[in-house]
Design a protein around this motif. Structure first.
Motif, short mmCIF file in Angstrom:
data_model
loop_
_atom_site.label_atom_id
_atom_site.label_comp_id
_atom_site.label_asym_id
_atom_site.label_seq_id
_atom_site.Cartn_x
_atom_site.Cartn_y
_atom_site.Cartn_z
N SER A 70 45.90 14.49 -16.79
CA SER A 70 46.09 14.63 -15.38
C SER A 70 45.04 15.28 -14.73
O SER A 70 44.25 14.99 -13.70
CB SER A 70 47.34 15.45 -15.17
OG SER A 70 48.63 14.50 -15.34
N ALA A 71 44.54 16.05 -15.54
CA ALA A 71 43.13 17.17 -15.07
C ALA A 71 42.01 16.29 -14.98
O ALA A 71 41.36 16.20 -13.80
CB ALA A 71 42.86 18.35 -15.89
N MET A 72 42.00 15.33 -16.07
CA MET A 72 40.55 14.55 -15.88
C MET A 72 40.75 13.74 -15.03
O MET A 72 39.55 13.51 -13.98
CB MET A 72 40.43 14.11 -17.27
CG MET A 72 40.07 14.94 -18.38
SD MET A 72 39.85 14.17 -20.13
CE MET A 72 38.61 12.86 -19.74
N ILE A 73 41.83 12.99 -14.82
CA ILE A 73 42.08 11.90 -13.79
C ILE A 73 41.79 12.52 -12.33
O ILE A 73 41.10 11.98 -11.55
CB ILE A 73 43.18 11.32 -13.99
CG1 ILE A 73 43.37 10.58 -15.14
CG2 ILE A 73 43.55 10.38 -12.76
CD1 ILE A 73 44.61 9.90 -15.56
N THR A 74 42.39 13.71 -12.16
CA THR A 74 42.22 14.45 -10.80
C THR A 74 40.81 14.68 -10.44
O THR A 74 40.42 14.75 -9.47
CB THR A 74 43.29 15.45 -10.75
OG1 THR A 74 44.72 15.11 -11.10
CG2 THR A 74 43.40 16.09 -9.37
N ILE A 75 40.34 15.61 -11.53
CA ILE A 75 38.88 16.11 -11.15
C ILE A 75 37.95 14.88 -10.73
O ILE A 75 37.14 14.86 -9.92
CB ILE A 75 38.56 16.74 -12.25
CG1 ILE A 75 39.04 18.04 -12.30
CG2 ILE A 75 36.91 17.16 -12.24
CD1 ILE A 75 38.86 18.81 -13.72
N PHE A 76 37.71 13.82 -11.69
CA PHE A 76 36.85 12.66 -11.50
C PHE A 76 37.20 11.99 -10.29
O PHE A 76 36.35 11.44 -9.58
CB PHE A 76 36.71 11.91 -12.78
CG PHE A 76 36.05 12.29 -13.93
CD1 PHE A 76 34.71 12.56 -13.74
CD2 PHE A 76 36.70 12.88 -14.92
CE1 PHE A 76 34.04 12.94 -14.80
CE2 PHE A 76 35.95 13.49 -15.97
CZ PHE A 76 34.54 13.41 -15.95
N THR A 77 38.60 11.75 -10.04
CA THR A 77 38.98 10.80 -8.59
C THR A 77 38.36 11.89 -7.67
O THR A 77 37.85 11.23 -6.46
CB THR A 77 40.61 10.87 -8.84
OG1 THR A 77 41.06 10.05 -9.59
CG2 THR A 77 40.78 10.37 -7.39
N LEU A 78 38.41 13.00 -7.64
CA LEU A 78 37.90 13.94 -6.47
C LEU A 78 36.71 13.94 -6.23
O LEU A 78 36.16 13.68 -4.95
CB LEU A 78 38.40 15.44 -6.78
CG LEU A 78 38.05 16.47 -5.84
CD1 LEU A 78 38.61 16.18 -4.30
CD2 LEU A 78 38.23 17.78 -6.11
N ILE A 79 35.89 13.89 -7.24
CA ILE A 79 34.40 13.88 -7.25
C ILE A 79 33.94 12.78 -6.60
O ILE A 79 32.89 12.55 -5.43
CB ILE A 79 33.81 14.11 -8.69
CG1 ILE A 79 34.10 15.56 -9.11
CG2 ILE A 79 32.23 13.99 -8.46
CD1 ILE A 79 33.67 16.06 -10.37
N PHE A 80 34.43 11.48 -7.42
CA PHE A 80 33.98 10.12 -6.76
C PHE A 80 34.43 9.75 -5.61
O PHE A 80 33.72 9.09 -4.82
CB PHE A 80 34.16 9.08 -7.75
CG PHE A 80 33.80 9.23 -9.15
CD1 PHE A 80 32.51 9.31 -9.23
CD2 PHE A 80 34.30 9.03 -10.34
CE1 PHE A 80 31.75 9.42 -10.38
CE2 PHE A 80 33.73 9.16 -11.34
CZ PHE A 80 32.33 9.50 -11.65
N THR A 81 35.59 10.51 -5.17
CA THR A 81 36.08 9.93 -3.64
C THR A 81 35.22 10.62 -2.63
O THR A 81 34.86 10.03 -1.81
CB THR A 81 37.56 10.52 -3.42
OG1 THR A 81 38.38 9.73 -4.57
CG2 THR A 81 38.20 10.41 -2.21
#
Length: 272
Positions: A70-81
Protein backbone atom coordinates in the motif's frame (compact mmCIF):
# COMPACT_ATOMS: atom_id res chain seq x y z
CA UNK A 1 -17.35 44.51 23.88
CA UNK A 2 -17.69 40.83 24.74
CA UNK A 3 -18.44 38.57 21.78
CA UNK A 4 -21.62 36.52 21.96
CA UNK A 5 -21.43 32.76 21.59
CA UNK A 6 -22.99 31.47 18.41
CA UNK A 7 -24.89 28.59 20.00
CA UNK A 8 -26.35 27.01 16.83
CA UNK A 9 -22.88 26.73 15.29
CA UNK A 10 -21.39 25.49 18.58
CA UNK A 11 -24.07 22.80 18.89
CA UNK A 12 -23.52 21.67 15.29
CA UNK A 13 -19.77 21.44 15.87
CA UNK A 14 -20.35 19.43 19.06
CA UNK A 15 -22.72 17.03 17.27
CA UNK A 16 -20.29 16.65 14.38
CA UNK A 17 -17.48 15.89 16.83
CA UNK A 18 -19.60 13.23 18.54
CA UNK A 19 -20.37 11.59 15.19
CA UNK A 20 -16.61 11.14 14.72
CA UNK A 21 -15.51 10.42 18.28
CA UNK A 22 -18.16 7.83 19.20
CA UNK A 23 -17.34 5.38 16.33
CA UNK A 24 -13.63 5.93 17.03
CA UNK A 25 -14.15 5.15 20.73
CA UNK A 26 -16.11 1.99 19.86
CA UNK A 27 -13.40 0.85 17.44
CA UNK A 28 -10.59 1.34 19.98
CA UNK A 29 -12.66 -0.28 22.74
CA UNK A 30 -13.39 -3.39 20.66
CA UNK A 31 -9.78 -3.67 19.50
CA UNK A 32 -8.56 -3.76 23.13
CA UNK A 33 -11.05 -6.37 24.41
CA UNK A 34 -11.03 -10.13 24.43
CA UNK A 35 -13.98 -12.10 22.97
CA UNK A 36 -15.58 -12.59 26.40
CA UNK A 37 -15.61 -8.86 27.22
CA UNK A 38 -16.84 -8.09 23.72
CA UNK A 39 -19.75 -10.53 24.13
CA UNK A 40 -20.84 -8.76 27.30
CA UNK A 41 -20.80 -5.22 25.89
CA UNK A 42 -19.23 -3.46 22.94
CA UNK A 43 -19.68 0.03 24.42
CA UNK A 44 -18.12 -0.44 27.86
CA UNK A 45 -14.48 0.27 28.60
CA UNK A 46 -12.20 -2.79 28.42
CA UNK A 47 -11.38 -4.27 31.82
CA UNK A 48 -7.88 -5.15 30.64
CA UNK A 49 -5.99 -3.78 27.67
CA UNK A 50 -5.35 -6.69 25.34
CA UNK A 51 -2.52 -5.31 23.20
CA UNK A 52 -1.86 -8.84 21.96
CA UNK A 53 -4.86 -8.35 19.64
CA UNK A 54 -2.67 -6.12 17.47
CA UNK A 55 0.12 -8.70 17.40
CA UNK A 56 -2.31 -11.43 16.39
CA UNK A 57 -3.89 -9.18 13.73
CA UNK A 58 -0.42 -8.51 12.26
CA UNK A 59 0.29 -12.23 12.03
CA UNK A 60 -3.10 -13.27 10.64
CA UNK A 61 -3.35 -10.54 7.97
CA UNK A 62 0.37 -10.51 7.01
CA UNK A 63 0.11 -6.82 7.85
CA UNK A 64 3.63 -5.63 7.10
CA UNK A 65 3.69 -7.10 3.59
CA UNK A 66 0.34 -5.49 2.77
CA UNK A 67 1.49 -2.24 4.40
CA UNK A 68 4.59 -2.19 2.18
CA UNK A 69 2.46 -2.74 -0.93
CA UNK A 70 0.00 0.00 0.00
CA UNK A 71 2.83 2.40 0.84
CA UNK A 72 4.65 1.80 -2.46
CA UNK A 73 1.46 2.18 -4.49
CA UNK A 74 0.46 5.36 -2.65
CA UNK A 75 3.89 7.02 -2.83
CA UNK A 76 4.49 6.34 -6.53
CA UNK A 77 0.91 7.29 -7.39
CA UNK A 78 1.36 10.58 -5.53
CA UNK A 79 4.65 11.42 -7.26
CA UNK A 80 3.51 10.58 -10.79
CA UNK A 81 0.13 12.26 -10.27
CA UNK A 82 1.60 15.59 -9.15
CA UNK A 83 4.25 15.64 -11.89
CA UNK A 84 2.13 14.47 -14.83
CA UNK A 85 -1.30 15.89 -14.05
CA UNK A 86 0.01 19.37 -13.29
CA UNK A 87 2.04 19.39 -16.52
CA UNK A 88 -0.95 18.32 -18.63
CA UNK A 89 -3.17 20.86 -16.90
CA UNK A 90 -0.64 23.64 -17.60
CA UNK A 91 -0.60 22.82 -21.30
CA UNK A 92 -4.40 22.83 -21.41
CA UNK A 93 -4.86 25.96 -19.27
CA UNK A 94 -2.50 28.13 -21.30
CA UNK A 95 -4.07 27.05 -24.62
CA UNK A 96 -7.78 27.20 -23.82
CA UNK A 97 -8.22 29.73 -26.62
CA UNK A 98 -7.45 26.94 -29.09
CA UNK A 99 -10.27 24.61 -30.04
CA UNK A 100 -8.18 21.44 -29.70
CA UNK A 101 -7.10 22.14 -26.12
CA UNK A 102 -10.56 23.38 -25.13
CA UNK A 103 -12.05 20.12 -26.41
CA UNK A 104 -9.33 18.18 -24.57
CA UNK A 105 -10.34 19.92 -21.35
CA UNK A 106 -13.98 18.95 -21.83
CA UNK A 107 -12.89 15.44 -22.74
CA UNK A 108 -10.92 15.03 -19.51
CA UNK A 109 -13.66 16.52 -17.35
CA UNK A 110 -16.35 14.36 -18.98
CA UNK A 111 -14.62 11.30 -17.51
CA UNK A 112 -15.96 12.41 -14.11
CA UNK A 113 -19.43 11.35 -15.23
CA UNK A 114 -18.47 7.78 -16.24
CA UNK A 115 -19.02 5.25 -13.41
CA UNK A 116 -16.13 2.84 -12.95
CA UNK A 117 -18.30 -0.35 -13.04
CA UNK A 118 -19.19 0.45 -16.67
CA UNK A 119 -15.56 0.22 -17.81
CA UNK A 120 -14.36 -2.25 -15.18
CA UNK A 121 -14.50 -5.43 -17.28
CA UNK A 122 -12.77 -3.96 -20.37
CA UNK A 123 -10.05 -2.50 -18.14
CA UNK A 124 -9.47 -5.84 -16.41
CA UNK A 125 -9.23 -7.63 -19.76
CA UNK A 126 -6.90 -5.03 -21.25
CA UNK A 127 -4.53 -4.85 -18.28
CA UNK A 128 -4.33 -8.64 -18.21
CA UNK A 129 -3.53 -8.76 -21.93
CA UNK A 130 -0.78 -6.14 -21.50
CA UNK A 131 0.70 -7.83 -18.43
CA UNK A 132 -0.25 -4.89 -16.22
CA UNK A 133 -2.32 -6.85 -13.69
CA UNK A 134 0.21 -5.93 -11.00
CA UNK A 135 1.24 -2.94 -8.87
CA UNK A 136 2.76 -1.11 -11.86
CA UNK A 137 -0.52 -1.30 -13.76
CA UNK A 138 -2.45 -0.27 -10.66
CA UNK A 139 -0.28 2.84 -10.22
CA UNK A 140 -0.76 3.79 -13.88
CA UNK A 141 -4.52 3.41 -13.55
CA UNK A 142 -4.61 5.61 -10.45
CA UNK A 143 -2.64 8.32 -12.26
CA UNK A 144 -4.91 8.14 -15.32
CA UNK A 145 -8.22 7.88 -13.45
CA UNK A 146 -7.30 10.76 -11.15
CA UNK A 147 -6.51 13.00 -14.12
CA UNK A 148 -10.12 14.09 -14.72
CA UNK A 149 -10.67 15.63 -11.30
CA UNK A 150 -7.10 16.87 -10.95
CA UNK A 151 -7.08 18.69 -14.29
CA UNK A 152 -10.40 20.28 -13.38
CA UNK A 153 -8.78 21.58 -10.16
CA UNK A 154 -5.43 22.55 -11.68
CA UNK A 155 -6.73 24.39 -14.75
CA UNK A 156 -8.84 26.84 -12.76
CA UNK A 157 -5.92 27.69 -10.50
CA UNK A 158 -3.32 27.97 -13.28
CA UNK A 159 -5.55 30.37 -15.23
CA UNK A 160 -5.59 32.65 -12.16
CA UNK A 161 -1.77 32.97 -12.28
CA UNK A 162 -0.77 36.13 -14.23
CA UNK A 163 0.73 35.20 -17.58
CA UNK A 164 3.10 38.18 -17.20
CA UNK A 165 5.20 36.04 -14.86
CA UNK A 166 5.80 33.56 -17.67
CA UNK A 167 6.51 36.30 -20.19
CA UNK A 168 9.13 37.79 -17.87
CA UNK A 169 10.76 34.37 -17.45
CA UNK A 170 10.84 33.86 -21.23
CA UNK A 171 12.49 37.27 -21.67
CA UNK A 172 15.13 36.15 -19.15
CA UNK A 173 15.87 33.13 -21.35
CA UNK A 174 13.65 30.38 -19.92
CA UNK A 175 12.19 27.76 -22.23
CA UNK A 176 8.57 26.62 -21.89
CA UNK A 177 9.81 23.62 -19.93
CA UNK A 178 11.85 25.89 -17.65
CA UNK A 179 8.93 28.29 -17.17
CA UNK A 180 6.74 25.49 -15.87
CA UNK A 181 9.24 23.93 -13.47
CA UNK A 182 10.87 27.15 -12.24
CA UNK A 183 7.90 29.53 -12.19
CA UNK A 184 4.55 27.74 -12.36
CA UNK A 185 5.14 24.52 -10.42
CA UNK A 186 6.38 26.29 -7.24
CA UNK A 187 3.23 28.47 -7.37
CA UNK A 188 1.06 25.34 -7.46
CA UNK A 189 1.95 24.41 -3.86
CA UNK A 190 -1.57 25.11 -2.49
CA UNK A 191 -3.23 22.98 -5.18
CA UNK A 192 -0.51 20.33 -4.97
CA UNK A 193 -1.30 20.00 -1.26
CA UNK A 194 -5.00 19.51 -2.02
CA UNK A 195 -4.43 17.07 -4.88
CA UNK A 196 -1.77 15.24 -2.89
CA UNK A 197 -3.90 14.54 0.18
CA UNK A 198 -6.88 13.47 -1.95
CA UNK A 199 -4.66 11.16 -4.00
CA UNK A 200 -3.10 9.60 -0.89
CA UNK A 201 -6.48 8.95 0.71
CA UNK A 202 -7.84 7.43 -2.50
CA UNK A 203 -4.86 5.19 -3.28
CA UNK A 204 -4.45 4.06 0.33
CA UNK A 205 -8.11 3.26 1.02
CA UNK A 206 -9.27 2.05 -2.40
CA UNK A 207 -10.61 -1.49 -2.48
CA UNK A 208 -12.32 -2.10 -5.82
CA UNK A 209 -9.48 -1.33 -8.24
CA UNK A 210 -6.86 -3.51 -6.46
CA UNK A 211 -9.48 -6.25 -6.15
CA UNK A 212 -10.07 -6.50 -9.91
CA UNK A 213 -6.55 -5.64 -11.14
CA UNK A 214 -4.08 -7.43 -8.87
CA UNK A 215 -3.70 -11.11 -9.74
CA UNK A 216 -0.91 -12.04 -7.31
CA UNK A 217 -1.86 -12.35 -3.64
CA UNK A 218 1.66 -11.17 -2.74
CA UNK A 219 0.72 -7.73 -4.13
CA UNK A 220 -2.39 -7.41 -1.94
CA UNK A 221 -2.98 -4.04 -0.29
CA UNK A 222 -4.31 -3.39 3.21
CA UNK A 223 -7.99 -3.13 2.19
CA UNK A 224 -7.70 -6.47 0.39
CA UNK A 225 -6.10 -8.37 3.28
CA UNK A 226 -8.69 -6.91 5.66
CA UNK A 227 -11.46 -8.09 3.36
CA UNK A 228 -9.98 -11.60 3.22
CA UNK A 229 -9.58 -11.63 6.99
CA UNK A 230 -13.17 -10.49 7.52
CA UNK A 231 -14.56 -13.20 5.24
CA UNK A 232 -12.47 -15.99 6.80
CA UNK A 233 -12.51 -14.93 10.46
CA UNK A 234 -15.69 -12.88 10.67
CA UNK A 235 -16.29 -13.68 14.35
CA UNK A 236 -12.95 -12.26 15.54
CA UNK A 237 -14.14 -8.68 15.75
CA UNK A 238 -11.44 -7.65 18.21
CA UNK A 239 -8.69 -8.69 15.78
CA UNK A 240 -10.56 -7.16 12.84
CA UNK A 241 -10.88 -3.78 14.56
CA UNK A 242 -7.23 -3.90 15.62
CA UNK A 243 -6.35 -4.39 11.96
CA UNK A 244 -8.63 -1.53 10.90
CA UNK A 245 -7.00 0.85 13.39
CA UNK A 246 -3.49 -0.05 12.20
CA UNK A 247 -4.51 0.48 8.57
CA UNK A 248 -6.08 3.84 9.41
CA UNK A 249 -3.21 5.11 11.56
CA UNK A 250 -0.72 6.10 8.77
CA UNK A 251 -3.15 8.49 7.08
CA UNK A 252 -4.10 10.03 10.45
CA UNK A 253 -0.44 10.50 11.38
CA UNK A 254 0.39 12.02 7.99
CA UNK A 255 -2.45 14.49 8.34
CA UNK A 256 -1.45 15.45 11.90
CA UNK A 257 2.11 16.24 10.77
CA UNK A 258 1.14 17.82 7.43
CA UNK A 259 -1.95 19.78 8.45
CA UNK A 260 -0.14 23.11 8.79
CA UNK A 261 1.12 22.81 5.21
CA UNK A 262 -2.26 21.64 3.95
CA UNK A 263 -4.20 24.39 5.74
CA UNK A 264 -1.57 26.98 4.83
CA UNK A 265 -1.80 25.93 1.18
CA UNK A 266 -5.57 26.25 1.18
CA UNK A 267 -5.34 29.74 2.73
CA UNK A 268 -2.77 30.84 0.15
CA UNK A 269 -4.96 29.48 -2.61
CA UNK A 270 -7.93 31.43 -1.26
CA UNK A 271 -5.87 34.65 -1.08
CA UNK A 272 -4.74 34.23 -4.67
Amino acid sequence: MRERTNWPVTILIALGSLLILIPLYISISIALKNPQELAESALSLPLNLHWENFTKAIEVTNFFSAFKNSAMITIFTLIFTLLSNSLVAYGVARNMHRKLFRNLYYYFVSALFIPFPIIMLPIVKQTSALGLNNMVGLILLYVVYGMAMNIFIYVGYIRSIPIELEEAAIVDGCSTWGVFWRVIFPLLTPINATVGILTCLWAWNDFLLPLVILSDSADATLPLVQYVFQTEFGADYNLAFASYLMAMAPMVIIYLFAQKWIIGGVVKGAIK
